[in-house]
Write an enzyme that holds these catalytic residues in place. Structure first.
Site, PDB file in Angstrom:
ATOM      1  N   LEU A   1       3.311  12.388   0.539  1.00  0.00           N
ATOM      2  CA  LEU A   1       3.969  13.380   1.382  1.00  0.00           C
ATOM      3  C   LEU A   1       2.954  14.399   1.901  1.00  0.00           C
ATOM      4  O   LEU A   1       3.046  14.875   3.040  1.00  0.00           O
ATOM      5  CB  LEU A   1       5.064  14.086   0.558  1.00  0.00           C
ATOM      6  CG  LEU A   1       6.044  14.942   1.324  1.00  0.00           C
ATOM      7  CD1 LEU A   1       6.826  14.121   2.338  1.00  0.00           C
ATOM      8  CD2 LEU A   1       7.020  15.648   0.379  1.00  0.00           C
TER       9      LEU A   1
ATOM     10  N   ALA B   1       5.381  12.033  -4.671  1.00  0.00           N
ATOM     11  CA  ALA B   1       3.949  12.180  -4.956  1.00  0.00           C
ATOM     12  C   ALA B   1       3.334  13.088  -3.904  1.00  0.00           C
ATOM     13  O   ALA B   1       3.524  12.899  -2.708  1.00  0.00           O
ATOM     14  CB  ALA B   1       3.277  10.816  -4.955  1.00  0.00           C
ATOM     15  N   VAL B   2       2.606  14.107  -4.377  1.00  0.00           N
ATOM     16  CA  VAL B   2       2.049  15.101  -3.454  1.00  0.00           C
ATOM     17  C   VAL B   2       0.516  15.121  -3.487  1.00  0.00           C
ATOM     18  O   VAL B   2      -0.109  16.068  -3.043  1.00  0.00           O
ATOM     19  CB  VAL B   2       2.609  16.513  -3.760  1.00  0.00           C
ATOM     20  CG1 VAL B   2       4.088  16.584  -3.451  1.00  0.00           C
ATOM     21  CG2 VAL B   2       2.353  16.904  -5.222  1.00  0.00           C
TER      22      VAL B   2
ATOM     23  N   GLY C   1      -4.352  -4.244  -4.527  1.00  0.00           N
ATOM     24  CA  GLY C   1      -5.363  -3.276  -4.933  1.00  0.00           C
ATOM     25  C   GLY C   1      -4.660  -1.990  -5.282  1.00  0.00           C
ATOM     26  O   GLY C   1      -4.033  -1.382  -4.432  1.00  0.00           O
ATOM     27  N   HIS C   2      -4.703  -1.628  -6.532  1.00  0.00           N
ATOM     28  CA  HIS C   2      -4.044  -0.394  -6.952  1.00  0.00           C
ATOM     29  C   HIS C   2      -5.098   0.625  -7.386  1.00  0.00           C
ATOM     30  O   HIS C   2      -5.962   0.312  -8.182  1.00  0.00           O
ATOM     31  CB  HIS C   2      -3.074  -0.676  -8.110  1.00  0.00           C
ATOM     32  CG  HIS C   2      -1.863  -1.430  -7.681  1.00  0.00           C
ATOM     33  ND1 HIS C   2      -0.970  -1.983  -8.557  1.00  0.00           N
ATOM     34  CD2 HIS C   2      -1.389  -1.713  -6.461  1.00  0.00           C
ATOM     35  CE1 HIS C   2      -0.004  -2.583  -7.881  1.00  0.00           C
ATOM     36  NE2 HIS C   2      -0.246  -2.434  -6.611  1.00  0.00           N
TER      37      HIS C   2
ATOM     38  N   ASP D   1       0.815  -1.221   0.000  1.00  0.00           N
ATOM     39  CA  ASP D   1       0.000   0.000   0.000  1.00  0.00           C
ATOM     40  C   ASP D   1       0.847   1.268   0.000  1.00  0.00           C
ATOM     41  O   ASP D   1       0.448   2.289   0.558  1.00  0.00           O
ATOM     42  CB  ASP D   1      -0.963   0.026   1.208  1.00  0.00           C
ATOM     43  CG  ASP D   1      -1.766  -1.254   1.309  1.00  0.00           C
ATOM     44  OD1 ASP D   1      -2.221  -1.731   0.261  1.00  0.00           O
ATOM     45  OD2 ASP D   1      -1.914  -1.776   2.422  1.00  0.00           O
TER      46      ASP D   1
ATOM     47  N   GLY E   1       1.590   2.977  -2.608  1.00  0.00           N
ATOM     48  CA  GLY E   1       1.250   3.851  -3.735  1.00  0.00           C
ATOM     49  C   GLY E   1       1.945   3.405  -5.008  1.00  0.00           C
ATOM     50  O   GLY E   1       2.213   4.210  -5.895  1.00  0.00           O
ATOM     51  N   LYS E   2       2.209   2.093  -5.104  1.00  0.00           N
ATOM     52  CA  LYS E   2       2.892   1.562  -6.297  1.00  0.00           C
ATOM     53  C   LYS E   2       2.042   1.750  -7.548  1.00  0.00           C
ATOM     54  O   LYS E   2       2.575   1.975  -8.628  1.00  0.00           O
ATOM     55  CB  LYS E   2       3.209   0.067  -6.134  1.00  0.00           C
ATOM     56  CG  LYS E   2       4.231  -0.218  -5.062  1.00  0.00           C
ATOM     57  CD  LYS E   2       4.441  -1.698  -4.909  1.00  0.00           C
ATOM     58  CE  LYS E   2       3.197  -2.427  -4.470  1.00  0.00           C
ATOM     59  NZ  LYS E   2       2.683  -2.070  -3.142  1.00  0.00           N
ATOM     60  N   GLY E   3       0.707   1.649  -7.376  1.00  0.00           N
ATOM     61  CA  GLY E   3      -0.194   1.792  -8.528  1.00  0.00           C
ATOM     62  C   GLY E   3      -0.032   3.150  -9.159  1.00  0.00           C
ATOM     63  O   GLY E   3       0.114   3.281 -10.370  1.00  0.00           O
TER      64      GLY E   3
ATOM     65  N   ARG F   1       2.623 -28.958  -6.683  1.00  0.00           N
ATOM     66  CA  ARG F   1       2.491 -29.458  -8.059  1.00  0.00           C
ATOM     67  C   ARG F   1       1.141 -30.090  -8.345  1.00  0.00           C
ATOM     68  O   ARG F   1       1.003 -31.032  -9.099  1.00  0.00           O
ATOM     69  CB  ARG F   1       3.637 -30.414  -8.420  1.00  0.00           C
ATOM     70  CG  ARG F   1       4.955 -29.640  -8.541  1.00  0.00           C
ATOM     71  CD  ARG F   1       6.118 -30.362  -8.006  1.00  0.00           C
ATOM     72  NE  ARG F   1       5.984 -30.581  -6.583  1.00  0.00           N
ATOM     73  CZ  ARG F   1       6.776 -31.358  -5.873  1.00  0.00           C
ATOM     74  NH1 ARG F   1       7.740 -32.011  -6.456  1.00  0.00           N
ATOM     75  NH2 ARG F   1       6.593 -31.484  -4.574  1.00  0.00           N
TER      76      ARG F   1
ATOM     77  N   GLN G   1       2.078  -5.834  -3.257  1.00  0.00           N
ATOM     78  CA  GLN G   1       2.450  -5.943  -1.833  1.00  0.00           C
ATOM     79  C   GLN G   1       3.788  -5.211  -1.563  1.00  0.00           C
ATOM     80  O   GLN G   1       4.121  -4.294  -2.273  1.00  0.00           O
ATOM     81  CB  GLN G   1       2.508  -7.405  -1.361  1.00  0.00           C
ATOM     82  CG  GLN G   1       1.141  -8.081  -1.265  1.00  0.00           C
ATOM     83  CD  GLN G   1       0.654  -8.622  -2.588  1.00  0.00           C
ATOM     84  OE1 GLN G   1       1.393  -9.250  -3.315  1.00  0.00           O
ATOM     85  NE2 GLN G   1      -0.597  -8.401  -2.908  1.00  0.00           N
TER      86      GLN G   1
ATOM     87  N   ASN H   1      -5.143 -10.110  -4.272  1.00  0.00           N
ATOM     88  CA  ASN H   1      -4.922  -9.515  -2.948  1.00  0.00           C
ATOM     89  C   ASN H   1      -4.422  -8.076  -3.092  1.00  0.00           C
ATOM     90  O   ASN H   1      -4.536  -7.271  -2.181  1.00  0.00           O
ATOM     91  CB  ASN H   1      -3.936 -10.346  -2.103  1.00  0.00           C
ATOM     92  CG  ASN H   1      -2.648 -10.690  -2.830  1.00  0.00           C
ATOM     93  OD1 ASN H   1      -2.524 -10.484  -4.035  1.00  0.00           O
ATOM     94  ND2 ASN H   1      -1.684 -11.225  -2.108  1.00  0.00           N
TER      95      ASN H   1
HETATM   96  P1  IMP Z   1      -2.690 -12.735   1.585  1.00  0.00           P
HETATM   97  O1  IMP Z   1      -1.745 -12.133   0.609  1.00  0.00           O
HETATM   98  O2  IMP Z   1      -4.140 -12.494   1.237  1.00  0.00           O
HETATM   99  O3  IMP Z   1      -2.405 -14.183   1.866  1.00  0.00           O
HETATM  100  O4  IMP Z   1      -2.480 -11.985   2.987  1.00  0.00           O
HETATM  101  C1  IMP Z   1      -1.303 -12.133   3.762  1.00  0.00           C
HETATM  102  C2  IMP Z   1      -0.924 -10.820   4.425  1.00  0.00           C
HETATM  103  O5  IMP Z   1      -0.535  -9.890   3.426  1.00  0.00           O
HETATM  104  C3  IMP Z   1      -2.069 -10.136   5.191  1.00  0.00           C
HETATM  105  O6  IMP Z   1      -1.526  -9.469   6.319  1.00  0.00           O
HETATM  106  C4  IMP Z   1      -2.592  -9.135   4.198  1.00  0.00           C
HETATM  107  O7  IMP Z   1      -3.239  -8.037   4.853  1.00  0.00           O
HETATM  108  C5  IMP Z   1      -1.312  -8.707   3.531  1.00  0.00           C
HETATM  109  N1  IMP Z   1      -1.527  -8.202   2.172  1.00  0.00           N
HETATM  110  C6  IMP Z   1      -1.765  -8.918   1.054  1.00  0.00           C
HETATM  111  N2  IMP Z   1      -1.886  -8.120   0.003  1.00  0.00           N
HETATM  112  C7  IMP Z   1      -1.695  -6.865   0.433  1.00  0.00           C
HETATM  113  C8  IMP Z   1      -1.639  -5.588  -0.221  1.00  0.00           C
HETATM  114  O8  IMP Z   1      -1.796  -5.451  -1.444  1.00  0.00           O
HETATM  115  N3  IMP Z   1      -1.388  -4.532   0.595  1.00  0.00           N
HETATM  116  C9  IMP Z   1      -1.172  -4.661   1.932  1.00  0.00           C
HETATM  117  N4  IMP Z   1      -1.207  -5.816   2.574  1.00  0.00           N
HETATM  118  C10 IMP Z   1      -1.457  -6.916   1.835  1.00  0.00           C
END
Ligand code: IMP
Length: 424
Positions: free
Chosen positions: A328, A409-410, A40-41, A13, A15-17, A140, A220, A38
């Site tokens: 920032l 990024a501002v 989200g951008h 999180d 701000g890579k997106g 596998r 991540q 998992n």
């Molecule tokens: P999983 O990736 O769903 O297995 O989650 C494992 C851990 O990674 C958890 O603590 C999630 O909250 C965290 N996590 C997974 N994806 C993100 C992401 O994109 N941003 C922040 N935390 C993430």
């Protein structure tokens, strides 16, 4: 040779997106190399807001090729929903390519993820099936995109579904899945997705050979890496720069630069120790001002001051050559801002990020304080437009890591990005 890797330097999180979207304007090819839905951008362009989970942020530019690499685990139904949503928002997705070697994240992976979170595991995952999908890949018994297009797929799939049902029913008391129904779901998705499926390693390496600009986009962050993160409170893949090579099918010699995205403070979602966490009104303020709620799960993110111990660790693990400091502007209103420069553990100063979670849990941050700039940054277009105290904060990050800052990024919009040094 011009492949650049973008990695998260903290717990995701960062701000890579936004950073990838900004760099994508000059790139030819943008590649996601690990993780799955998992991630989200969020990308904001003018009045339009785009949420991306699986498709690289570069898709918003019509002339870029966007690749989902072999290291990604793909939830086919979610991917199709994402394609449909983007198309409805007027985004052309015909330049998407999906690795034939990417593993499919099946409905039973999501169910198992949910059930395991109720059992002995309890990590606070996103429940998107990520762990079980990667576990099957390593075991596998997974299915790659190319496998699902093979005439023998129904037979192999039936055997695996039978075994998954046994586990679901006997261990978890879950009804399990009807094989025919599941097969129809997978094949229905593959009918729509097959046109995107290619050997993406060839595509990416050819692009590099031709001198094209290739951006490898991590999901991540470093501290969620399965090997180097705060295990077991990690994801099941390699968000670090090394993961980019494996997950995109390129050799390490092809990577020119590694850009670490650093949020101006720290956040974390899910369980696990977090030395600079602020469980007070300052943390609440940062959460509200920075809109720190999960893009994927909506969960409130835990917030804290910037931690340079983590950043030095990320610098070492990823071989960072550049930093992008994001959000920032969220710190605009503070009189004074703290930065953690070391930890204190049982009276001893620790400068390296500890491998033991017990030690990490007992670490107290050692802070330096800098003066806040107390003015809005959202109109700043160049580095010189930033107030001197904001510049000093950025320079402090560079000094503490030994890595130059190339972008700041501002604000959330694409246009609210200050360039110190061009990446491409
Ligand atoms: P999983 O990736 O769903 O297995 O989650 C494992 C851990 O990674 C958890 O603590 C999630 O909250 C965290 N996590 C997974 N994806 C993100 C992401 O994109 N941003 C922040 N935390 C993430």
């Amino acid at each position: 040779m011009s492949a650049v890797v973008v990695v998260g330097s903290q717990w995701g999180d960062e701000g890579k997106g936004k950073v990838t979207d900004f760099l994508a304007r000059k790139a030819d090819l943008i590649v996601r190399y690990q993780g799955g839905s998992n991630a989200g951008h969020t990308v904001v362009d003018g009045d339009k807001k785009f949420m991306l989970h699986l498709i690289p942020s570069g898709i918003l530019y019509p002339d870029k090729v966007c690749v989902i690499g072999n290291g990604v685990v793909l939830d086919l139904e979610l991917l199709l929903e994402e394609i449909d949503r983007l198309e409805k928002q007027g985004v052309d997705t015909s330049n998407l390519r999906i690795s034939s070697r990417a593993h499919i994240l099946m409905p039973y992976h999501k169910r198992l993820d949910e059930l395991q979170e109720l059992g002995c595991r309890q990590l606070g995952t996103t429940k998107r099936g990520i762990g079980p999908a990667y576990a099957d890949k390593i075991e596998r018994v997974g299915f790659r995109m190319i496998d699902a297009l093979d005439p023998d797929f129904p037979n192999r799939f039936q055997a695996v579904v039978r075994e998954k049902n046994r586990v679901l029913q006997t261990v978890y008391g879950d009804p399990g899945y009807d094989y025919e129904e599941l097969l129809n779901r997978v094949q229905g998705c593959m009918d729509r997705l097959r046109k995107y499926v290619v050997d993406t390693s060839i595509l990416v390496n050819n692009a590099i050979n031709e001198g094209k600009r290739v951006l490898l986009e991590g999901a991540q962050g470093t501290l969620l890496d399965i090997d180097h993160g705060t295990y077991p409170y990690v994801t099941s893949s390699h968000p670090t720069a090394g993961g980019a090579c494996v997950g995109a099918g390129v050799g390490p010699t092809r990577i020119a630069r590694v850009l670490g995205v650093v949020k101006a403070y720290t956040t974390r979602v899910g369980e696990g120790p977090f030395p600079t966490e602020l469980t007070n009104e300052v943390g609440d303020y940062i959460r509200a001002r920075g809109a720190e709620f999960g893009t994927t799960t909506g969960r409130p993110r835990r917030c804290g001051w910037l931690d340079a111990v983590i950043l030095r660790y990320a610098t070492r693990l990823n071989g960072l050559t550049d930093l992008a400091v994001t959000k920032l502007d969220v710190l605009d209103d503070f009189d004074r801002i703290k930065i953690c420069v070391a930890y204190k553990h049982k009276g001893k100063i620790i400068e390296e990020f500890p491998e033991s979670l017990r030690v990490l849990k007992d670490c107290e941050p050692v802070y330096v304080e800098v003066e806040g700039w107390k003015s809005g940054l959202d109109g700043c277009k160049t580095y010189e437009d930033l107030p001197l105290k904001a510049q000093r904060y950025v320079e402090k990050i560079s000094e503490l890591t030994g890595v130059p800052v190339s972008l700041v990024a501002v604000g959330p919009k694409r246009q609210q990005t200050v360039v110190l040094k061009e990446i491409f």
